[in-house]
Design a protein around this motif. Structure first.
Motif, PDB file in Angstrom:
ATOM      1  N   ARG A  28       0.740  -1.195  -0.449  1.00  0.00           N
ATOM      2  CA  ARG A  28      -0.067   0.164   0.258  1.00  0.00           C
ATOM      3  C   ARG A  28       0.735   1.376  -0.062  1.00  0.00           C
ATOM      4  NH1 ARG A  28      -1.997   1.747   3.805  1.00  0.00           N
ATOM      5  NH2 ARG A  28      -3.785   3.510   3.384  1.00  0.00           N
ATOM      6  N   THR A  29       1.725   1.658   0.998  1.00  0.00           N
ATOM      7  CA  THR A  29       2.390   2.018   0.518  1.00  0.00           C
ATOM      8  C   THR A  29       3.948   1.773   0.741  1.00  0.00           C
ATOM      9  OG1 THR A  29       2.982   3.062   3.116  1.00  0.00           O
ATOM     10  CG2 THR A  29       1.085   3.909   2.040  1.00  0.00           C
ATOM     11  N   SER A  44      10.438  -2.859   4.135  1.00  0.00           N
ATOM     12  CA  SER A  44      10.262  -3.481   4.760  1.00  0.00           C
ATOM     13  C   SER A  44       9.500  -4.107   5.997  1.00  0.00           C
ATOM     14  CB  SER A  44      11.401  -2.198   6.176  1.00  0.00           C
ATOM     15  OG  SER A  44      11.080  -1.048   5.889  1.00  0.00           O
ATOM     16  N   GLU A  82       8.726   8.099   0.878  1.00  0.00           N
ATOM     17  CA  GLU A  82       8.152   7.124   0.692  1.00  0.00           C
ATOM     18  C   GLU A  82       6.693   7.825  -0.240  1.00  0.00           C
ATOM     19  OE1 GLU A  82       7.341   6.694   4.319  1.00  0.00           O
ATOM     20  OE2 GLU A  82       5.298   6.316   4.564  1.00  0.00           O
ATOM     21  N   VAL A  84       2.603   5.989  -2.068  1.00  0.00           N
ATOM     22  CA  VAL A  84       1.384   5.184  -2.289  1.00  0.00           C
ATOM     23  C   VAL A  84       1.927   5.097  -3.926  1.00  0.00           C
ATOM     24  CG1 VAL A  84      -0.770   4.719  -2.244  1.00  0.00           C
ATOM     25  CG2 VAL A  84       0.018   6.156  -0.527  1.00  0.00           C
ATOM     26  N   GLU A  86      -0.054   2.767  -5.246  1.00  0.00           N
ATOM     27  CA  GLU A  86      -1.515   3.203  -6.459  1.00  0.00           C
ATOM     28  C   GLU A  86      -1.482   4.740  -7.051  1.00  0.00           C
ATOM     29  OE1 GLU A  86      -3.691   0.501  -6.514  1.00  0.00           O
ATOM     30  OE2 GLU A  86      -4.562   2.022  -7.636  1.00  0.00           O
ATOM     31  N   ASN A  87      -0.746   5.212  -6.382  1.00  0.00           N
ATOM     32  CA  ASN A  87      -0.205   6.561  -7.239  1.00  0.00           C
ATOM     33  C   ASN A  87       0.049   6.563  -8.220  1.00  0.00           C
ATOM     34  OD1 ASN A  87      -3.238   7.863  -5.254  1.00  0.00           O
ATOM     35  ND2 ASN A  87      -0.972   8.808  -3.768  1.00  0.00           N
ATOM     36  N   VAL A 135       4.471  12.959  -1.843  1.00  0.00           N
ATOM     37  CA  VAL A 135       5.410  11.398  -1.335  1.00  0.00           C
ATOM     38  C   VAL A 135       6.163  12.215  -0.284  1.00  0.00           C
ATOM     39  CG1 VAL A 135       5.841  11.148  -3.170  1.00  0.00           C
ATOM     40  CG2 VAL A 135       7.240  12.442  -2.594  1.00  0.00           C
TER      41      VAL A 135
END
Lengths: 284, 362
Positions: A28-29, A44, A82, A84, A86-87, A135
């Motif tokens: 997801r992220t 991780s 970091e 997502v 999906e974006n 991000v």
């Protein structure tokens, strides 16, 4: 700290989109690590992820026509973000016939990856679609959390069966049970087993072959001297396995897994220019 | 029409048969007017020339059910007859099919007031006309779950379409998508500089699907935020209007947008924004809450269900389907509905927001 990249070739764009789609199905992220020559998508092993971790590595030269990266400092010439996935996947989804796609790190109101897609249009100028993906910039002191995982001291290493077959087997098993047992031996045999109160189902694969692992100091891991028929097994969450298999959009050149009995299963999927490692811990 | 409301209003007039629908929050209205020429036979009916035309409404689902499978209808149905039988309280739809088969459907209807949203395309200050294809291609870049978009003038004199972020959404967590169309992609552009309106995508998408299928250019008439936006399709035998309420309050607009009144801004130089040195410096020196000390992660925004008011008159709940329609959000002004009544009936000021359907109150 700057980052700019551009893809002009449609085949490269589709390839990159597929990689991002796969990552989006697995996490997801996740963390995107940028270096001068490579991109990494990293997850991780936090408890929140159910203990799974992921390491995906791409050579930027195989995808981008232009790639400029300036890291946080000269001696730490890398960027950790970091995001997502999906974006990013969504932004690339409608870029299938784009003339060019530019990705840039910007900080207008908050740090964003700006994906600018230039699309062909009937008019004189092209149509542009811009996606601003927020991000998080990961500070240098936390970079240690994202080191490359080492290959575990496995009991058995075996090539996976044809992924499509494995996927359909696992998908059906998923309807019956939440837990699946993967077991394999050094004789090229693998079994996928589920067991519930009502039913137990086992699918047997054979003649899969075992990859030869040459270790650096010449001595083998705990796989050495192991009885060929003896199975190493791990009970894992079936959904995680199904997600991994479902996310594969292209058949990998090589697909194998390393099993540490009752501890962890380490999957390695290799394509020409992308490598994906996925760790699924064994359930108690 | 079914994307808008649950009831289909039918009104036969001299100029044709009008089919209309409105949504529960009165913020979306559509009408399709089929000219008499569209039909093989058209008799609006009524024995005396100045009797009040009969109007009724039927359940959308019942009506649609008759035309369920278009491909098989096209193959088997020769003629379709629509008859209004006021005394029997039935709307009759008769499908004359192959092999002498006739399917007759009798739908119950309710008499109703005239459904008419008050709008005037001539008073709109801005107008855009484009082939449906261009707009459909534009809208495809936005996710299906997106509720609202903002249409307006963008940098470089282009027309921009942007996803609208609700006030409650955090800009640092939401993905923003903007599409810019050059003026020459449109058949005509007449927009006042700096103009922008925000409206709901769902009903617009529905109209686009129809427009694309019938290959008609779409005209968008709009004005200030808060005043309804009108989408029209014109043909020799068909006139379509879709009227949507627009967001009126722009003060709390949290998007980074060009200031009103300046439409031809060149794309702002953003090289300075690409260098995150100062951001990094701030990051390294500040302290964070939380165990890992990481900056807040962007999470994929979940579409929170609307907590708008339900229409007090109707007392209905807004259907919370997977894709929200134009919501009863307090910032969307409901469309004004005129109520055309026979003389002697209870008078309703034309600016009332409610359409009173009082079938037994006359």
């Amino acid at each position: 700290m700057r980052f700019r990249a551009k893809i002009v070739d449609l085949a490269c764009l589709n390839h990159f989109s597929r990689v991002v789609n796969t990552i989006a199905r697995l996490a997801r992220t996740c963390t995107l690590r940028l270096t001068v020559s490579k991109l990494y998508f990293i997850l991780s092993d936090k408890v929140a992820n159910g203990g799974v971790s992921m390491w995906c590595e791409l050579c930027q030269g195989n995808f981008f026509d232009e790639f400029q990266m300036e890291g946080v400092a000269a001696e730490h010439n890398e960027i950790y973000l970091e995001l997502v996935p999906e974006n990013l996947s969504r932004a690339l989804k409608t870029a299938q016939n784009a003339k060019a796609v530019k990705i840039k790190l910007t900080n207008k109101h908050c740090p964003c990856l700006r994906v600018a897609v230039e699309l062909p249009s009937l008019s004189s100028s092209s149509r542009t679609v811009t996606h601003d993906i927020p991000v998080g910039v990961i500070p240098r002191r936390l970079w240690n959390d994202f080191r490359e995982p080492s290959v575990p001291d496995f009991d058995v290493s075996i090539y996976l069966p044809v992924l499509k077959t494995m996927k359909s087997v696992v998908e059906r098993m998923k309807n019956l049970s939440n837990v699946i047992v993967i077991e394999a031996n050094l004789n090229g045999e693998m079994n996928l087993k589920i067991e519930t109160d009502l039913v137990s189902v086992t699918t047997h694969f054979k003649d899969l072959g075992n990859p030869p692992w040459a270790s650096e100091d010449g001595c083998q891991s705990s796989a050495q001297g192991r009885d060929l028929e003896s199975m190493a097994e791990a009970r894992i969450d079936i959904k995680k396995l199904q997600q991994l298999l479902a996310g594969q959009q292209v058949n990998p050149t090589k697909a194998l897994c390393n099993i540490v009995s009752k501890r962890i299963v380490h999957f390695i999927l290799l394509h020409e220019d992308v490598s994906l490692q996925y760790f699924i811990p064994a359930l108690a | 029409l079914s994307r808008i409301g649950d009831e289909l209003y039918l009104e036969p007039t001299e100029s044709g048969l009008s089919l209309r629908a409105v949504n529960s929050s009165r913020s979306a209205f559509a009408s399709f007017l089929f000219a008499p020429l569209f039909f093989q036979l058209y008799e609006p009916g009524g024995p005396a020339p100045d009797t009040e035309r009969f109007r009724c409404k039927v359940h959308m689902k019942s009506f649609l059910g008759i035309f369920r499978s278009l491909p098989s209808l096209e193959k088997s149905v020769g003629k379709c007859l629509i008859l209004l039988k006021p005394r029997a309280s039935r709307l009759v739809l008769q499908l004359h099919c192959k092999y002498g088969v006739t399917k007759t459907h009798n739908l119950a209807f309710q008499e109703c007031e005239r459904l008419q949203a008050v709008f005037d395309t001539r008073s709109c200050s801005s107008r855009l006309c484009a082939p449906a294809r261009v707009l459909a291609d534009a809208v495809v870049h936005f996710p299906l779950t997106l509720a609202e978009v903002t249409l307006g003038t963008g940098p470089g004199g282009k027309i921009s379409l942007r996803n609208y972020m609700e006030d409650e959404a955090e800009p640092s967590k939401t993905m923003m998508t903007e599409l810019c169309l050059a003026e020459d992609e449109f058949q005509s552009v007449a927009v006042s500089p700096g103009s922008r309106i925000t409206f709901c995508l769902k009903e617009f998408r529905g109209l686009l699907t129809f427009a694309e299928a019938s290959n008609l250019p779409l005209t968008i008439h709009f004005d200030e935020p808060g005043r309804p936006v009108v989408f029209t399709l014109d043909d020799t035998v068909l006139e379509v209007h879709l009227v949507l309420a627009t967001l009126s309050d722009l003060e709390s607009d949290s998007q980074p947008a060009p200031t009103n009144g300046v439409s031809h801004l060149p794309a702002p130089p953003d090289d300075f924004a690409d260098d995150l040195e100062s951001y990094m410096a701030a990051l390294e020196t500040s302290t964070y809450e939380g165990a890992t000390g990481r900056p807040p992660s962007p999470t994929f925004p979940l579409h929170s269900p609307r907590t708008g008011q339900s229409d007090p008159e109707e007392g209905e709940e807004d259907e919370d389907g997977a894709v929200p329609g134009t919501p009863p959000h307090k910032k969307f002004r409901s469309l004004f509905f005129g109520s055309v009544l026979t003389p002697g009936g209870p008078g309703l000021a034309p600016t009332q927001e409610v359409l009173a359907e009082d079938s037994d109150g006359e």
